[in-house]
Scaffold this active site. Structure first.
Site, short mmCIF file in Angstrom:
data_model
loop_
_atom_site.label_atom_id
_atom_site.label_comp_id
_atom_site.label_asym_id
_atom_site.label_seq_id
_atom_site.Cartn_x
_atom_site.Cartn_y
_atom_site.Cartn_z
N LYS A 83 41.61 -28.02 -31.26
CA LYS A 83 40.64 -29.12 -31.34
C LYS A 83 40.40 -29.44 -32.81
CE LYS A 83 36.46 -30.33 -28.77
NZ LYS A 83 35.27 -29.77 -28.12
O1 G3P Z 1 32.32 -30.39 -26.86
C1 G3P Z 1 31.93 -31.67 -27.22
C2 G3P Z 1 30.80 -32.26 -26.42
O2 G3P Z 1 31.04 -32.21 -25.05
C3 G3P Z 1 29.43 -31.91 -26.87
O3 G3P Z 1 28.41 -32.36 -26.01
O4 G3P Z 1 26.07 -32.38 -25.23
O5 G3P Z 1 26.63 -31.40 -27.49
O6 G3P Z 1 26.72 -33.85 -27.11
P1 G3P Z 1 26.88 -32.49 -26.50
#
Ligand code: G3P
Length: 217
Positions: A83
């Site tokens: 990633k």
């Molecule tokens: O891994 C990336 C993403 O899914 C993060 O989500 O909820 O931290 O905006 P969030």
């Protein structure tokens, strides 16, 4: 649509996997920090549980550092996906890994143009963040629709991995918009099964069945 679990919590991953609901896993530095564990240990453990792709994110900001870290992470298991952030160095590292046949997930995508760059760099996945766009009053789903149209216009093979998903509504809307994958917290995936009419219907069936005094076995 494929479902990935967006977590580094091994217990949650094992539970979802036992239901046959898991196509892969995504992690990020915040999720690794939340696990309180070493990235190498947690990624190796997840990869042993799940046969699908497991995204592990580099921490370096520069191309050379990303390549060094990415090679190390890729060595942990065959199903590791590297990633990388959506920066110029991240795109350069994405090109580097894609030319070596190592799968990549370009993350922190907030626009259709960024997604187009990730596809041109040979990304296996690009991760548009729906919830974080919604947080600043931009409709995250519009970005998914735009990326779908652009990728289809040019037959780009990069998969759209809808990320930063916060609700079941996000999941169904992303599916309608043509996202290839939704990566969700475990609680969001488990909540998809819940419907009050299912619970009500089941309670009624159970009561009626008990009243018959029958036994199937
Ligand atoms: O891994 C990336 C993403 O899914 C993060 O989500 O909820 O931290 O905006 P969030």
């Amino acid at each position: 649509m494929k479902f990935f679990a967006d977590t580094a919590a091994v217990d949650d991953i094992a539970e979802l996997n036992s239901y046959g609901l898991l196509d892969g896993v995504t992690t990020n530095p915040s999720l690794i920090a939340k696990s309180g564990r070493q990235i190498k240990d947690v990624i190796a453990e997840i990869c042993a549980l799940v046969s699908g792709p497991v995204s592990a994110e580099v921490a370096a900001m520069d191309f050379d550092g990303m390549v060094r870290e990415g090679e190390h992470l890729a060595g942990l298991a065959d199903n590791v996906v590297i990633k990388l952030p959506l920066t110029l160095d991240g795109l350069k590292a994405c090109r580097h890994f894609s030319q070596k046949g190592i799968r990549t997930n370009v993350t922190l995508c907030f626009s259709a143009n960024q997604a187009l760059l990730a596809a041109k760099a040979g990304a296996t996945y690009v991760s548009p963040f729906i919830g974080r766009l919604d947080d600043i009053n931009i409709d995250g789903m519009d970005i998914i629709r735009d990326i779908r149209t652009i990728f289809d216009n040019y037959a780009l093979e990069t998969d759209i991995l809808a990320a930063s998903i916060r609700s079941g509504n996000h999941v169904s809307q992303a599916a309608l918009a043509g996202a290839d994958v939704a990566t969700c917290p475990a609680a969001v995936i488990k909540a998809l099964v819940v419907h009050p009419l299912t619970d009500k219907g089941l309670a009624q069936f159970s009561a009626d069945w008990q009243a018959t005094g029958q036994s199937i076995l």
